[in-house]
Design an enzyme around this catalytic site. Structure first.
Site, short mmCIF file in Angstrom:
data_model
loop_
_atom_site.label_atom_id
_atom_site.label_comp_id
_atom_site.label_asym_id
_atom_site.label_seq_id
_atom_site.Cartn_x
_atom_site.Cartn_y
_atom_site.Cartn_z
N ARG A 36 0.38 -1.37 0.16
CA ARG A 36 0.28 0.31 -0.27
C ARG A 36 0.71 1.03 0.29
NH1 ARG A 36 -5.22 -2.32 3.25
NH2 ARG A 36 -6.45 -2.84 1.81
N LYS A 198 -21.39 -14.84 0.52
CA LYS A 198 -22.48 -14.22 1.41
C LYS A 198 -23.36 -13.02 0.11
CE LYS A 198 -18.25 -13.22 4.42
NZ LYS A 198 -17.21 -11.94 3.18
N GLY A 351 -11.45 -9.60 -2.29
CA GLY A 351 -10.54 -10.70 -1.04
C GLY A 351 -10.05 -11.77 -1.99
N GLY A 374 -15.18 -4.18 0.39
CA GLY A 374 -15.99 -3.10 0.75
C GLY A 374 -16.29 -1.82 -0.15
P1 AMP Z 1 -17.27 -14.40 -0.33
O1 AMP Z 1 -16.46 -13.48 1.09
O2 AMP Z 1 -18.19 -13.76 -0.42
O3 AMP Z 1 -16.34 -13.60 -1.53
O4 AMP Z 1 -17.15 -15.96 0.22
C1 AMP Z 1 -15.56 -16.01 0.30
C2 AMP Z 1 -15.69 -17.64 0.27
O5 AMP Z 1 -16.85 -18.44 0.36
C3 AMP Z 1 -14.69 -18.93 0.87
O6 AMP Z 1 -14.11 -18.89 2.13
C4 AMP Z 1 -14.94 -19.80 0.11
O7 AMP Z 1 -14.33 -21.04 0.90
C5 AMP Z 1 -16.47 -20.04 0.32
N1 AMP Z 1 -17.09 -20.74 -0.69
C6 AMP Z 1 -17.32 -20.32 -1.74
N2 AMP Z 1 -18.26 -21.94 -2.81
C7 AMP Z 1 -18.72 -22.22 -1.14
C8 AMP Z 1 -19.76 -23.77 -1.12
N3 AMP Z 1 -20.28 -23.40 -1.98
N4 AMP Z 1 -19.93 -23.60 0.43
C9 AMP Z 1 -19.10 -23.38 1.10
N5 AMP Z 1 -18.94 -21.73 0.72
C10 AMP Z 1 -18.60 -21.69 -0.29
#
Ligand code: AMP
Length: 398
Positions: A36, A198, A351, A374
């Site tokens: 950064r 999420k 991320g 974010g």
């Molecule tokens: P996000 O922060 O919403 O981008 O989510 C990222 C996380 O989603 C990662 O740690 C992945 O392990 C998890 N993830 C992706 N696909 C799946 C799935 N099918 N079931 C559970 N966790 C998942």
């Protein structure tokens, strides 16, 4: 359109630069990763080369509104000495006597680094009095802290309003122009690829990108909320039941508007959520009750790769599966590789998708890696961005 740093005359002026020096520190306060700081150098050098006096402010960590030695900006100021030949001073406060006095004494080509903005609760409260003191030290305000533009904090919002002679720095300018161009004026086909876990956090992003893109490819746990909304049985897969209605609306609207939201046709599953779990592939209509989907399946991977191949603009956010487990990483790996091969405008944000691209050493093959977290999601969502809205527009010359 917002003004860029290069639109302003800086000679002899005092510039307040809001940087994002929220660098990771170890337990002894050493900087673990200086990316950064390093990436801020072009903006800093430009300001100094153009004859300005430079005051840099930033937040670091979450000190919750009070002084905490652990989050002092002093190591950052010291670190800057490695990269700059200019004189660098450090103020032990933000808007106190030390900062005021050192700001006044600053000469052209010199730098003053202020202490951590978040040592004052007024920063996150967008306090007018605090912002006035901060703004009183400078003639010009430059915002280069892209990762904070969705926050209505004093150094991001109020100070920009108080110093209308303001502009974006190079980092923020690149983020804003690249992502805005992709969303508002994309070369088509425009393909968005969304995944991760999420759903609730990303519903706004899916809604906006479903309107703007020609194709939205959905993977990750998010896919199961959409599949369930379409009536599929998804076994033990993660589903955000609160988002089912919105997911249904998004699918219906897309169909009405001739946009394609593509969902997985097969999935890689397991009975347990474990790095050692054996993967079993099922077509989407055959997921047994005791299995959970942890990655997109091989047929989905080739379907998505074919669409990615033809795209002229791509935005990717969120992994296609639990890529941290090697048995469930192929979806994310293959999609990352397919995006890297595409010669159009390719943007990766968020991320985990950025980590995947870096782990595969594909950074150089992606047009733009967005660093905002974010802020990137807020920009993709098309919502309010206080840090950007507060900046002055380029005067309309027509
Ligand atoms: P996000 O922060 O919403 O981008 O989510 C990222 C996380 O989603 C990662 O740690 C992945 O392990 C998890 N993830 C992706 N696909 C799946 C799935 N099918 N079931 C559970 N966790 C998942």
């Amino acid at each position: 359109m917002k003004r860029m740093l290069t639109d302003l005359d800086l000679k002899g002026k005092t510039v307040l630069l809001r940087a994002d020096f929220n660098v990771p520190l170890d337990d002894n306060g050493n900087i673990v990763d200086d990316t950064r700081i390093y990436e801020e150098l072009p903006t800093i050098r430009y300001i100094l080369k153009n004859g300005a006096k430079l005051i840099i402010c930033s937040h670091l960590g979450r000190p919750k509104g009070e002084f905490n030695q652990k989050y002092s900006m002093f190591p950052v100021a010291q670190h800057l000495i490695r990269y700059l030949l200019n004189k660098i001073y450090f103020a032990v406060d933000v808007v106190g006597p030390d900062a005021m006095q050192k700001a006044k004494a600053l000469k052209e080509g010199e730098v003053l680094v202020l202490e951590n903005l978040r040592f004052h609760k007024e920063e996150e409260a967008d306090d007018l009095y605090f912002a006035k003191k901060l703004a009183s030290m400078a003639d010009i305000y430059i915002d280069d802290a892209f990762g904070t533009i969705h926050r209505k904090h004093a150094s991001i919002y109020r100070v920009a309003k108080l110093l209308p002679n303001n502009a974006m720095g190079f980092l923020m300018g690149k983020e804003i122009t690249t992502i805005t161009k992709a969303i508002q004026n994309p070369e088509r086909p425009f393909v968005s690829i969304l995944g991760g876990a999420k759903v609730a956090d990303k519903i706004g992003v899916v809604t906006n990108l479903a309107e703007k893109s020609d194709y939205v490819l959905i993977g990750g746990a998010m896919a199961f909320t959409f599949l369930k909304a379409k009536g599929y049985k998804v076994g033990k897969s993660i589903v955000d039941d609160n988002s089912l209605e919105i997911a249904k609306n998004i699918l219906e609207n897309a169909e009405k508007n001739g946009k394609q939201i593509i969902l997985p046709i097969d999935v890689s599953t397991s009975e347990t959520y474990s790095p050692k779990a054996k993967a079993k592939i099922f077509n989407i209509e055959d997921i047994p009750d005791n299995y959970m989907g942890l990655d997109i399946g091989p047929k989905t991977i080739s379907l998505y790769k074919n669409i990615i191949k033809k795209a002229k603009t791509i935005i990717w956010n969120g992994p296609m599966g639990v890529f941290e487990f090697s048995n469930f990483s192929s979806g994310t790996v293959e999609i990352a590789q397919a995006i890297a091969k595409n010669k159009g405008l390719t943007i990766v944000g968020g991320g985990d998708s950025v980590s995947a691209v870096k782990a595969l050493k594909l950074e150089d093959k992606i047009s733009h890696i967005s660093t905002g977290g974010g802020a990137t999601l807020a920009l993709l969502e098309g919502g309010e961005l206080p840090g950007l809205d507060a900046l002055s527009d380029v005067p309309d010359t027509k």
